[in-house]
Motif scaffolding. Sequence first.
Motif, PDB file in Angstrom:
ATOM      1  N   GLY A 381       1.275  22.090 -15.683  1.00  0.00           N
ATOM      2  CA  GLY A 381       0.825  22.046 -17.071  1.00  0.00           C
ATOM      3  C   GLY A 381       0.278  20.723 -17.537  1.00  0.00           C
ATOM      4  N   GLU A 382       0.680  19.634 -16.912  1.00  0.00           N
ATOM      5  CA  GLU A 382       0.242  18.307 -17.349  1.00  0.00           C
ATOM      6  C   GLU A 382       0.552  17.333 -16.224  1.00  0.00           C
ATOM      7  OE1 GLU A 382       2.987  16.809 -20.324  1.00  0.00           O
ATOM      8  OE2 GLU A 382       4.294  18.495 -19.905  1.00  0.00           O
ATOM      9  N   PRO A 383      -0.074  16.170 -16.295  1.00  0.00           N
ATOM     10  CA  PRO A 383       0.242  15.186 -15.260  1.00  0.00           C
ATOM     11  C   PRO A 383       1.712  14.797 -15.357  1.00  0.00           C
ATOM     12  CG  PRO A 383      -1.718  14.535 -16.519  1.00  0.00           C
ATOM     13  CD  PRO A 383      -1.114  15.705 -17.228  1.00  0.00           C
ATOM     14  N   GLN A 409      -5.385  26.033 -14.302  1.00  0.00           N
ATOM     15  CA  GLN A 409      -5.732  26.270 -15.701  1.00  0.00           C
ATOM     16  C   GLN A 409      -5.702  27.770 -16.003  1.00  0.00           C
ATOM     17  OE1 GLN A 409      -9.774  24.637 -14.932  1.00  0.00           O
ATOM     18  NE2 GLN A 409      -9.200  23.081 -16.429  1.00  0.00           N
ATOM     19  N   THR A 410      -5.646  28.099 -17.282  1.00  0.00           N
ATOM     20  CA  THR A 410      -5.695  29.503 -17.695  1.00  0.00           C
ATOM     21  C   THR A 410      -6.876  30.218 -17.013  1.00  0.00           C
ATOM     22  OG1 THR A 410      -4.805  28.848 -19.832  1.00  0.00           O
ATOM     23  CG2 THR A 410      -5.857  31.013 -19.730  1.00  0.00           C
ATOM     24  N   GLU A 411      -7.999  29.536 -16.960  1.00  0.00           N
ATOM     25  CA  GLU A 411      -9.222  30.134 -16.412  1.00  0.00           C
ATOM     26  C   GLU A 411      -9.128  30.375 -14.909  1.00  0.00           C
ATOM     27  OE1 GLU A 411      -8.925  27.472 -18.245  1.00  0.00           O
ATOM     28  OE2 GLU A 411     -10.356  27.499 -19.910  1.00  0.00           O
ATOM     29  N   ASN A 412      -8.183  29.714 -14.253  1.00  0.00           N
ATOM     30  CA  ASN A 412      -8.107  29.785 -12.784  1.00  0.00           C
ATOM     31  C   ASN A 412      -7.235  30.930 -12.302  1.00  0.00           C
ATOM     32  OD1 ASN A 412      -7.667  26.172 -12.662  1.00  0.00           O
ATOM     33  ND2 ASN A 412      -9.476  27.385 -13.095  1.00  0.00           N
ATOM     34  N   LEU A 519      -6.581  18.651 -26.030  1.00  0.00           N
ATOM     35  CA  LEU A 519      -5.325  17.908 -25.888  1.00  0.00           C
ATOM     36  C   LEU A 519      -4.329  18.738 -25.092  1.00  0.00           C
ATOM     37  CD1 LEU A 519      -4.889  16.706 -29.578  1.00  0.00           C
ATOM     38  CD2 LEU A 519      -6.079  15.562 -27.699  1.00  0.00           C
ATOM     39  N   ASN A 520      -3.378  18.040 -24.510  1.00  0.00           N
ATOM     40  CA  ASN A 520      -2.325  18.716 -23.776  1.00  0.00           C
ATOM     41  C   ASN A 520      -0.997  18.216 -24.349  1.00  0.00           C
ATOM     42  OD1 ASN A 520      -0.609  19.771 -21.853  1.00  0.00           O
ATOM     43  ND2 ASN A 520      -2.140  19.568 -20.237  1.00  0.00           N
ATOM     44  N   VAL A 521      -0.474  18.975 -25.282  1.00  0.00           N
ATOM     45  CA  VAL A 521       0.726  18.557 -26.007  1.00  0.00           C
ATOM     46  C   VAL A 521       1.905  19.376 -25.492  1.00  0.00           C
ATOM     47  CG1 VAL A 521       1.782  18.319 -28.282  1.00  0.00           C
ATOM     48  CG2 VAL A 521      -0.692  18.048 -28.027  1.00  0.00           C
TER      49      VAL A 521
HETATM   50  O1  PRX Z   1      -5.550  19.165 -17.957  1.00  0.00           O
HETATM   51  C1  PRX Z   1      -5.040  20.066 -17.016  1.00  0.00           C
HETATM   52  C2  PRX Z   1      -3.579  20.327 -17.312  1.00  0.00           C
HETATM   53  O2  PRX Z   1      -3.532  21.509 -18.081  1.00  0.00           O
HETATM   54  C3  PRX Z   1      -4.849  22.024 -18.286  1.00  0.00           C
HETATM   55  C4  PRX Z   1      -4.833  23.522 -18.268  1.00  0.00           C
HETATM   56  O3  PRX Z   1      -4.062  24.006 -19.321  1.00  0.00           O
HETATM   57  P1  PRX Z   1      -3.719  25.549 -19.408  1.00  0.00           P
HETATM   58  O4  PRX Z   1      -4.958  26.341 -19.291  1.00  0.00           O
HETATM   59  O5  PRX Z   1      -2.906  25.734 -20.635  1.00  0.00           O
HETATM   60  O6  PRX Z   1      -2.864  25.865 -18.134  1.00  0.00           O
HETATM   61  C5  PRX Z   1      -1.660  25.202 -17.939  1.00  0.00           C
HETATM   62  C6  PRX Z   1      -0.873  25.838 -16.825  1.00  0.00           C
HETATM   63  C7  PRX Z   1      -1.601  26.176 -15.610  1.00  0.00           C
HETATM   64  C8  PRX Z   1      -5.664  21.433 -17.173  1.00  0.00           C
HETATM   65  O7  PRX Z   1      -7.035  21.420 -17.476  1.00  0.00           O
HETATM   66  N1  PRX Z   1      -2.773  20.504 -16.083  1.00  0.00           N
HETATM   67  C9  PRX Z   1      -2.274  21.660 -15.607  1.00  0.00           C
HETATM   68  N2  PRX Z   1      -1.524  21.423 -14.502  1.00  0.00           N
HETATM   69  C10 PRX Z   1      -1.566  20.097 -14.267  1.00  0.00           C
HETATM   70  C11 PRX Z   1      -2.372  19.512 -15.267  1.00  0.00           C
HETATM   71  N3  PRX Z   1      -2.631  18.194 -15.284  1.00  0.00           N
HETATM   72  C12 PRX Z   1      -2.097  17.441 -14.313  1.00  0.00           C
HETATM   73  N4  PRX Z   1      -1.315  17.925 -13.326  1.00  0.00           N
HETATM   74  C13 PRX Z   1      -1.025  19.237 -13.261  1.00  0.00           C
HETATM   75  N5  PRX Z   1      -0.236  19.690 -12.301  1.00  0.00           N
END
Ligand code: PRX
Length: 645
Positions: A381-383, A409-412, A519-521
């Motif tokens: 979800g985040e770094p 990501q959601t798209e993946n 943002l990633n909160v």
């Molecule tokens: O910036 C990346 C971060 O979360 C984003 C995707 O968010 P979302 O679509 O909500 O999916 C989250 C769960 C799969 C990405 O563009 N992100 C997700 N995983 C990582 C990450 N950033 C760093 N490390 C990760 N392992």
Amino acid sequence: MSYPYQIASLEQYHADYKKSVDDPEGFWGSIAENFEWRKKHDKVLEWNFTEPKVEWFKGAKLNITENCIDRHLKTMADKPAIIWEPNNPEERVRIVTYARLHKRVCQVAQMLVNNGVKKGDRVCIYMGMVPELAYAILGCARIGAIHSVIFGGFSAQSIADRLYDAQAEFIITCDGAYRGAKDIPLKSVIDDALIGNRTVKKVFVYTRTRIPVSMLKGRDLWWEDEMEYAETQVEKDGVVSFPAVEMDAEDPLFILYTSGSTGKPKGVVHSSAGYMVWTNYTFVNVFQYQPGQVHFCTADIGWITGHSYIVYGPLSAGGTSLMFEGVPTYPDAGRFWDIVDRHKVNILYTAPTAIRSLMGFGLDPLKGKDLSSLKILGTVGEPINEEAWHWYDEHIGKKKCPIVDTWWQTENGGVLISNLAGITPSKPSWATLPMPGVQPILVDENGKEVTEKDEHGMLKGNLCIKAPWPSILRTTYGDHERCRINYFATYPNLYFTGDGALKDADGNYRITGRVDDVLNVSGHRIGTAEVENAINMHAGVVESAVVGYPHDIKGQGIYAYVIYGHMHGDAEHTKKDILQTVTRVIGAIAKPDKIQFVTGLPKTRSGKIMRRILRKIAEGEMTNLGDTSALLDPTVVEEIKNGKL
Ligand code: PRX
């Protein structure tokens, strides 16, 4: 169930990776043999990124629920598919076997059909984390209805927008949901969302908290009554059946809304076959899942992680998925460790935010908890910062459990870059190597591949992917052009992730964060434009600009600069009023952490806000703001600096 495609060594990873790139059709064609198809594909892959158009396993017919449930019934009917841990630890745990799951999903499918739901109809699901949520998802999939789950933290307005965008005709919800010490009145939020709605015909209401709810005649139905009736239809002489509807490989399976750099969330559409193959393949390989293991993914099913690694991945692999209704700190900060201990969890998959927040409670909550069942840890979800990584490794994994840092990501649809637990090397805070079938490339702003290393021997650029993997998004619901512009137009013939990354000499990737206005909160994705729109809806707000700033627990916090007209009350009251407006428009998850009132924003002569400057100030960088010569009024920068919170 065994997994012949499970990668067993580093050498095999490299060999499989090479095969997947040299001959994607041969590679995925043979992986596809491990699933149940009503009809095999005619062609493994057809694609172009210009329209974009991606078709995997073309011509194949299937139903994903036959792969997630029916095929396990012969040998695993009595094995747990879902272990449900309630919010209140005193309440009874529910163990849902594959046989029980089959029955419940057949009942939901029948209940939906009884009420006029057809293949292709959109069903919005707004529920707490109860097993019925999994039944609802799979029940939709069984009849080919397209589910669109909305996270329980979104407001009525957000739901209304999504219902409208998806033209949803049906809703499945709960009276309320338990989350830690809170009871969330879900049905009441749905009632608000439905004011003025013209598409929704039926609302199914599952009873969880038994708070009073309004039930409109002709529209609202009790789940329990409908399920009871459906039971009499699907079970005859002790045999349960509801024939799954045959789906085309490319028929949409679900829509999931996610934030982008523009104001309106997008409905990401995933297909049936490609999504199934990818979630299964990545589940089995990233986590090195072994039959019988208990997999605990702590995400909410309202997000993609829950879809892929609580429901579809584990169940398609015949696994046991632990589903948790509560929050990590209720009734105390030892809750995760208590769950691991009691259920003998083998794989724990959580978010860096949760790890950082639990770290803050020290080691006391771990006392007396036996974590020896754990084999593998994961983050998503985040770094993840190195400090949190080492804490997780030392205190939870006891230095014996590989940690997978999964980037996607959601798209993946599923994991794209990650180490494979115990098979490929891990590197703290690096997602490391791409999965077979994933071809990353780092490009500069002009789309040129980055080839020059920096002073640390790293390549640095914007992360793109060169070719489709099976669960790449197919479109954004109702607006294919938006999909093209968002993901495929920035750099021709590449899928652009929106993330920046580093690549080391061994080919490992480290994700450095979003390079767009997203943002990633706390691992939740929120667009700055979306938050600005919400703030601007507050009476009195003239203009606003929202940026992210580093936050110890949440990863990123939300910093809002607001130009305000006449204040009704003092500044602190006004801030609270603004927060209330954001909560109404989007939901509590989008509330700014900091609001600074300003008299102007740094704009160029053409009226564009120079966010770079605002971001730097929010980060505490006061001197090195870069070139400000393009600003219409440079004095506003001084004022903003002086008022920084
Ligand atoms: O910036 C990346 C971060 O979360 C984003 C995707 O968010 P979302 O679509 O909500 O999916 C989250 C769960 C799969 C990405 O563009 N992100 C997700 N995983 C990582 C990450 N950033 C760093 N490390 C990760 N392992």
